[in-house]
Scaffold this active site. Sequence first.
Site, mmCIF file in Angstrom:
data_model
loop_
_atom_site.group_PDB
_atom_site.id
_atom_site.type_symbol
_atom_site.label_atom_id
_atom_site.label_comp_id
_atom_site.label_asym_id
_atom_site.label_seq_id
_atom_site.Cartn_x
_atom_site.Cartn_y
_atom_site.Cartn_z
ATOM 1 N N ASP A 1 43.566 14.435 -9.627
ATOM 2 C CA ASP A 1 43.132 15.541 -10.419
ATOM 3 C C ASP A 1 44.338 16.803 -10.292
ATOM 4 O OD1 ASP A 1 40.576 17.035 -11.790
ATOM 5 O OD2 ASP A 1 41.864 18.535 -10.732
ATOM 6 N N HIS B 1 35.531 19.884 -5.874
ATOM 7 C CA HIS B 1 35.868 21.049 -5.152
ATOM 8 C C HIS B 1 34.506 21.371 -4.448
ATOM 9 C CE1 HIS B 1 39.258 21.914 -7.337
ATOM 10 N NE2 HIS B 1 39.068 21.956 -8.466
ATOM 11 N N ASP C 1 43.815 16.805 -15.833
ATOM 12 C CA ASP C 1 44.249 18.089 -16.003
ATOM 13 C C ASP C 1 45.727 18.274 -15.789
ATOM 14 O OD1 ASP C 1 41.540 19.518 -14.170
ATOM 15 O OD2 ASP C 1 42.983 17.908 -13.582
ATOM 16 N N HIS D 1 44.395 19.946 -9.448
ATOM 17 C CA HIS D 1 43.792 20.893 -8.498
ATOM 18 C C HIS D 1 43.528 20.223 -7.403
ATOM 19 C CE1 HIS D 1 42.548 22.310 -12.776
ATOM 20 N NE2 HIS D 1 43.505 23.449 -12.316
HETATM 21 C C1 LIG Z 1 41.937 32.917 -12.977
HETATM 22 C C2 LIG Z 1 40.718 33.249 -11.931
HETATM 23 N N1 LIG Z 1 39.968 34.176 -11.746
HETATM 24 N N2 LIG Z 1 38.956 33.970 -10.874
HETATM 25 C C3 LIG Z 1 38.323 35.039 -10.410
HETATM 26 C C4 LIG Z 1 38.593 32.830 -10.663
HETATM 27 C C5 LIG Z 1 37.821 32.163 -10.119
HETATM 28 C C6 LIG Z 1 39.868 32.011 -11.494
HETATM 29 N N3 LIG Z 1 40.106 30.769 -11.662
HETATM 30 N N4 LIG Z 1 39.103 29.829 -11.548
HETATM 31 C C7 LIG Z 1 39.382 28.552 -11.623
HETATM 32 C C8 LIG Z 1 40.617 27.917 -12.137
HETATM 33 C C9 LIG Z 1 40.766 26.491 -12.380
HETATM 34 C C10 LIG Z 1 39.835 25.759 -12.347
HETATM 35 C C11 LIG Z 1 39.753 24.221 -12.244
HETATM 36 C C12 LIG Z 1 38.886 23.350 -11.976
HETATM 37 C C13 LIG Z 1 39.307 22.093 -12.066
HETATM 38 O O1 LIG Z 1 39.574 21.645 -13.202
HETATM 39 N N5 LIG Z 1 39.165 21.440 -10.998
HETATM 40 O O2 LIG Z 1 39.604 19.955 -10.909
HETATM 41 C C14 LIG Z 1 38.707 26.323 -11.616
HETATM 42 C C15 LIG Z 1 38.151 27.751 -11.517
HETATM 43 ZN ZN LIG Z 2 41.079 20.094 -12.116
#
Ligand SMILES: Cc1nn(C)c(C)c1/N=N/c1ccc(/C=C/C(=O)NO)cc1
Ligand SMILES: [Zn+2]
Length: 364
Positions: A174, A137, A262, A176
């Site tokens: 992944d 990311h 994931d 995401h």
């Molecule tokens: C809900 C929510 N609310 N907010 C403000 C935020 C920023 C939220 N989710 N953030 C996330 C959700 C999922 C990931 C996965 C990362 C990964 O495994 N990548 O491969 C990272 C951040």
């Molecule tokens: Zn992920």
Amino acid sequence: MATGYVYHELYGWHDTGTHAGLLPADPRRGLQPHRHFENAEAKRRVHELVVVSGLIDRLTRLRPRPASDEEILRVHTAAHLARLASGSDAGDGGSPFGPGGLDIARLAAGGVIAAAESVVDGEVDNAYALVRPPGHHALPDTGMGFCLLANIAIAVAAVRATRGVRRVAVVDIDVHHGNGTQAVFAADPDVLTVSVHQERVFPPDSGHRTERGEGAGFGSAVNVPLPPGTGNGGYAAAMARVVVPALERFAPDLVIVAAGYDAGATDPLARMMVTASGFRAIASSLIEAAGRLCAGRIVFAHEGGYDPVYVPFCAHAVIEALAGVTDPLPDPFSPNFDFLAGQDLQPHQEEAIAAAEALLADIP
Ligand SMILES: Cc1nn(C)c(C)c1/N=N/c1ccc(/C=C/C(=O)NO)cc1
Ligand SMILES: [Zn+2]
């Protein structure tokens, strides 16, 4: 078959502290403290299973090294590097790190570089870099989604700069969207980025089929958003009908896989149903394609995957596929997860895959 393997105990010392799993803890919002979802456990336990199962004895241990400023600055801005040197969050408020976080992030990026260099130099046939923190990311000017440095993008830039590798395909499995790698190489027709992910989970509003690269790089980004609940059959169809044909059209010199787990049936951060046998099949399809297209030159770089119990079995299955193991470790959870209703390809998943097939025509 020589399979390189990168792991270092320092990856387990990357300190993401206490959040409320995903968000900063905050009693005013009812967010009770809990270890961050991106903690050392899942990855440390992958390594321990690799050792305890004896698979480690079939692997060639590769030593990671810290990525240099020069190597990092091929991808990132000096301002971002400075933030990592002095800060405590990668940039989005949800990617905390403790003292020395940059040193460990350098070692993660350097671990992928070491794996890629060993494969390109022919020291090993293929490799697995079990690194932490993740990278897919991270953008040139900020980290995000638990990622501090764009590990794979830095490794791609390194082997292109120092080993004359020209065409590199990055396949992101992944769950995401691999937004960071896609952004770094969006205008580059010699880097193909293919991301298969659950639609619109993270980053928000990212990973649409319509994101295809830009300028000379148009067509070099392929996105395959899949509906929640997709399992082994849906992923197998995505690989067979979109990902492998994309690799065949692109004809890479090297394949790098952003190997997140994931999409697993028990993961807390997405809603897919892939199992250890499903991940083995995904990996096998990529390894087979690399065998036909670029002398088997393929590197897997560990990304996400958060269930400390099941991720070890999923990653172990992938490393076994790389090493050509014919007597794989049985998945104790198979009776539960391999036979879930909906594991086979569903009509609405088939529609998403068919729509992505249209993207193949513009691959440069
Ligand atoms: C809900 C929510 N609310 N907010 C403000 C935020 C920023 C939220 N989710 N953030 C996330 C959700 C999922 C990931 C996965 C990362 C990964 O495994 N990548 O491969 C990272 C951040
Ligand atoms: Zn992920």
